[in-house]
Design a protein around this motif. Structure first.
Motif, mmCIF file in Angstrom:
data_model
loop_
_atom_site.group_PDB
_atom_site.id
_atom_site.type_symbol
_atom_site.label_atom_id
_atom_site.label_comp_id
_atom_site.label_asym_id
_atom_site.label_seq_id
_atom_site.Cartn_x
_atom_site.Cartn_y
_atom_site.Cartn_z
ATOM 1 N N SER A 217 69.440 46.200 70.804
ATOM 2 C CA SER A 217 68.324 46.741 70.022
ATOM 3 C C SER A 217 68.912 47.473 68.817
ATOM 4 O O SER A 217 69.663 48.433 68.969
ATOM 5 C CB SER A 217 67.468 47.687 70.872
ATOM 6 N N ILE A 218 68.571 46.999 67.635
ATOM 7 C CA ILE A 218 69.159 47.524 66.396
ATOM 8 C C ILE A 218 68.425 48.764 65.906
ATOM 9 O O ILE A 218 69.030 49.753 65.501
ATOM 10 C CB ILE A 218 69.143 46.442 65.290
ATOM 11 N N ASP A 219 67.078 48.718 65.977
ATOM 12 C CA ASP A 219 66.315 49.819 65.392
ATOM 13 C C ASP A 219 64.854 49.742 65.835
ATOM 14 O O ASP A 219 64.326 48.653 66.071
ATOM 15 C CB ASP A 219 66.381 49.732 63.857
ATOM 16 N N THR A 220 64.226 50.894 65.961
ATOM 17 C CA THR A 220 62.777 50.972 66.169
ATOM 18 C C THR A 220 62.206 51.884 65.100
ATOM 19 O O THR A 220 62.714 52.989 64.883
ATOM 20 C CB THR A 220 62.430 51.542 67.558
ATOM 21 N N SER A 221 61.172 51.417 64.405
ATOM 22 C CA SER A 221 60.591 52.235 63.338
ATOM 23 C C SER A 221 59.084 52.005 63.258
ATOM 24 O O SER A 221 58.563 50.985 63.728
ATOM 25 C CB SER A 221 61.231 51.890 61.989
ATOM 26 N N LEU A 222 58.387 52.956 62.664
ATOM 27 C CA LEU A 222 56.961 52.793 62.417
ATOM 28 C C LEU A 222 56.779 51.692 61.374
ATOM 29 O O LEU A 222 57.500 51.653 60.374
ATOM 30 C CB LEU A 222 56.353 54.100 61.905
ATOM 31 N N THR A 223 55.819 50.822 61.603
ATOM 32 C CA THR A 223 55.604 49.700 60.689
ATOM 33 C C THR A 223 55.330 50.179 59.272
ATOM 34 O O THR A 223 55.844 49.614 58.303
ATOM 35 C CB THR A 223 54.424 48.839 61.190
ATOM 36 N N LYS A 224 54.551 51.237 59.151
ATOM 37 C CA LYS A 224 54.181 51.730 57.818
ATOM 38 C C LYS A 224 55.354 52.367 57.075
ATOM 39 O O LYS A 224 55.264 52.619 55.872
ATOM 40 C CB LYS A 224 53.032 52.740 57.931
ATOM 41 N N GLU A 225 56.468 52.609 57.806
ATOM 42 C CA GLU A 225 57.619 53.244 57.162
ATOM 43 C C GLU A 225 58.772 52.272 56.905
ATOM 44 O O GLU A 225 59.879 52.689 56.559
ATOM 45 C CB GLU A 225 58.114 54.412 58.029
ATOM 46 N N THR A 226 58.539 50.968 57.090
ATOM 47 C CA THR A 226 59.586 49.990 56.804
ATOM 48 C C THR A 226 59.026 48.891 55.911
ATOM 49 O O THR A 226 57.844 48.905 55.558
ATOM 50 C CB THR A 226 60.164 49.402 58.114
ATOM 51 N N THR A 227 59.874 47.942 55.541
ATOM 52 C CA THR A 227 59.453 46.847 54.660
ATOM 53 C C THR A 227 59.895 45.518 55.235
ATOM 54 O O THR A 227 60.752 45.452 56.124
ATOM 55 C CB THR A 227 60.068 46.991 53.252
ATOM 56 N N ASN A 228 59.314 44.467 54.693
ATOM 57 C CA ASN A 228 59.671 43.096 55.090
ATOM 58 C C ASN A 228 61.170 42.865 54.931
ATOM 59 O O ASN A 228 61.841 42.374 55.855
ATOM 60 C CB ASN A 228 58.878 42.115 54.198
ATOM 61 N N ASP A 229 61.718 43.230 53.784
ATOM 62 C CA ASP A 229 63.135 42.991 53.503
ATOM 63 C C ASP A 229 64.038 43.760 54.466
ATOM 64 O O ASP A 229 65.072 43.255 54.912
ATOM 65 C CB ASP A 229 63.473 43.392 52.060
ATOM 66 N N GLU A 230 63.643 44.983 54.800
ATOM 67 C CA GLU A 230 64.448 45.795 55.735
ATOM 68 C C GLU A 230 64.482 45.158 57.117
ATOM 69 O O GLU A 230 65.523 45.110 57.774
ATOM 70 C CB GLU A 230 63.878 47.216 55.817
ATOM 71 N N VAL A 231 63.328 44.679 57.573
ATOM 72 C CA VAL A 231 63.254 44.044 58.892
ATOM 73 C C VAL A 231 64.110 42.787 58.933
ATOM 74 O O VAL A 231 64.871 42.561 59.888
ATOM 75 C CB VAL A 231 61.787 43.720 59.263
ATOM 76 N N VAL A 232 64.014 41.964 57.908
ATOM 77 C CA VAL A 232 64.817 40.723 57.850
ATOM 78 C C VAL A 232 66.299 41.056 57.849
ATOM 79 O O VAL A 232 67.099 40.422 58.550
ATOM 80 C CB VAL A 232 64.443 39.885 56.605
ATOM 81 N N ARG A 233 66.685 42.062 57.075
ATOM 82 C CA ARG A 233 68.101 42.453 56.997
ATOM 83 C C ARG A 233 68.614 42.908 58.362
ATOM 84 O O ARG A 233 69.724 42.560 58.777
ATOM 85 C CB ARG A 233 68.270 43.559 55.960
#
Length: 493
Positions: A217-233
């Protein structure tokens, strides 16, 4: 229900699938679980629901240590899993599938069919499903079967529902209905674990996102506090440039043509052409007849009238073998039942349509066959230990690549791809798009059936829209928009 999984590890033989995963579920939330195919998402959920036993780690449910012996025990506890691959009985009716093992009976032990139908009709009404309960499941499309699986899960009154690629085969209308239902469920305190590769859905519906990569598990974050590009990376460990790669193929003359193809009750007067180096996208709502048209072209199903022409020559196609001999390949919508022989090795699956080319004096040259399979596996980046691994041991995305390898291996002149990226992660999707572009560069004429409108717009040179068994319209790449496609798909002009 609150669930906390910490330090989860799992190996199958020497293959370490989960190497330390932390994941938690809060009441009334939609928690997206993301990662490339093979990252371990489904394995983690299979451990939670008792299908697999963990090697290390701890599962806490409402503050108490909990390990379920099997999925039935987990379901009875309130945790339901809607799997990506359908768990239906094709020879049984829709009603029988909904209640299998859970049939209500009266005091004499007799099944209460009337009560079953009332419950089923209520669920179908909530989901907006219009399917005859007496229909055998084998007669349903993949999307309809998916809705049946969702209905089965809702009938258990679960407190936690795990959805693995629930919208992969659904139309836009069905997806909207499902999302409204999810919102209703979460308002009642039901939690949803949502596994999907569709970014737009994740950001529309989820509250939190957990990303997995290579069993961690790399990371857990609130959806509203992340971006598409961050998730893909986080998913791929690198930047993903140009999600839909630039197509450079030169589109030449018509190489494949269908004229007036008709199958009574399914489709009527279907006429279209595909040029050398062109990708033609077929769009439309579920049940419009897209898959049926492609099955008839390939010889799986018969047609009543019409003509199929390749390189100016009319073809007689009465069986898939006739299509294959003439250079037509077909990646089917249902890869597990129609695209692969799951118990066979990757080598055998890849070489199956080309097997005559490996025969010398009636004996198969297995060394040449293995070299051929390994070459294609390397080219398509299939993740496997060996070409002798069983196809069933691979993740969904890698299975899809094996089916593609099979048709690339025979040197197809025309390649029909029915939902080629269904259930495939973002990295593998881009690899498939790039491969399609390379095939188009070689002059292959490609027909792509897809329910994913961004994919249709991002990949196709031209879009053909099917509505109720007829071609409703055709749009150039420059003219095509989601709104225009949906207008044609729903019977507008």
């Amino acid at each position: 229900m609150e669930i906390r999984m910490t330090g989860i590890k799992k190996s199958f033989g020497t293959n370490s699938v989960l190497r330390g995963v932390d994941f938690d579920i809060q009441p009334g939330e939609v928690h997206a679980l993301m990662g490339e195919n093979g990252a371990g998402k489904s394995t983690l959920m299979n451990i939670l629901t008792g299908l697999h036993k963990l090697d290390a780690g701890e599962i806490m449910v409402d503050g108490k240590k909990q390990h379920f012996a099997n999925p039935k025990e987990a379901e009875e506890y309130g945790i339901s899993f809607i799997h990506q691959e359908m768990n239906t009985w094709p020879d049984m009716t829709v009603l029988e599938n909904l209640f299998i093992g859970k049939e209500p009976t009266n005091k004499f032990g007799l099944i209460q069919t009337k009560k079953m139908k009332e419950q089923a009709n209520q669920i179908f009404q909530d989901l907006g499903i219009a399917i005859d309960l007496n229909t055998e499941v084998r007669e349903l499309s993949v999307g309809q079967q998916q809705m049946i699986e969702i209905a089965k899960s809702l009938m258990t009154h679960a407190k936690v529902i795990i959805m693995d690629e629930p919208t992969a085969a659904l139309t836009e209308r069905e997806i909207d209905t499902l999302f409204k239902l999810i919102q209703t469920l979460t308002e009642k305190g039901v939690s949803i674990v949502y596994i999907s590769h569709r970014m737009e859905e994740i950001f529309k519906i989820s509250d939190r996102i957990t990303v997995m990569r290579d069993g961690i598990s790399i990371d857990t974050s609130l959806t509203k506090e992340t971006t598409n590009d961050e998730v893909v990376r986080k998913m791929v460990g690198r930047e993903l440039e140009d999600y839909y790669p630039q197509k450079t193929a030169t589109i030449k003359e018509d190489v494949f043509e269908v004229k007036g193809l008709t199958q009574k009750g399914r489709f009527e007067n279907i006429s279209f052409s595909v040029k050398s180096g062109e990708i033609v996208g077929f769009s439309g709502l579920m049940g419009a007849g897209r898959t049926e048209i492609m099955r008839a072209i390939f010889g799986i199903d018969s047609f009543d009238s019409g003509e199929i022409v390749l390189e100016g020559k009319p073809l007689t196609i009465k069986a898939p073998s006739d299509a294959i001999v003439n250079g037509i390949g077909f990646l089917t919508e249902n890869r597990k039942e129609e695209g692969l022989v799951l118990d066979y090795s990757l080598r055998d699956n890849i070489s199956l349509p080309s097997i005559d080319g490996f025969k010398k004096y009636g004996i198969i040259d297995t060394k040449a066959e293995s070299s051929f399979a390994l070459m294609l596996m390397e080219r398509l980046k299939v993740k496997a230990v060996s070409e002798m691994d069983a196809a069933s041991s691979l993740s969904g995305g890698n299975q899809q690549k094996v089916v593609l390898a099979k048709w690339i291996g025979i040197g197809s002149k025309v390649l029909i791809l029915d939902e080629p990226t269904r259930g495939v992660d973002v990295g593998a999707k881009r690899e498939i798009y790039q491969l399609m572009n390379e095939l188009a560069d070689r002059g292959v004429a490609i027909i792509m059936v897809s329910s994913d409108l961004p994919e249709i717009l991002g990949v196709s040179d031209r879009v053909v829209v099917v509505h109720e068994g007829k071609i409703a319209g055709e749009l150039s790449k420059a003219a095509a928009t989601e709104e225009k496609i949906m207008q044609l798909a729903t019977g507008g002009y």
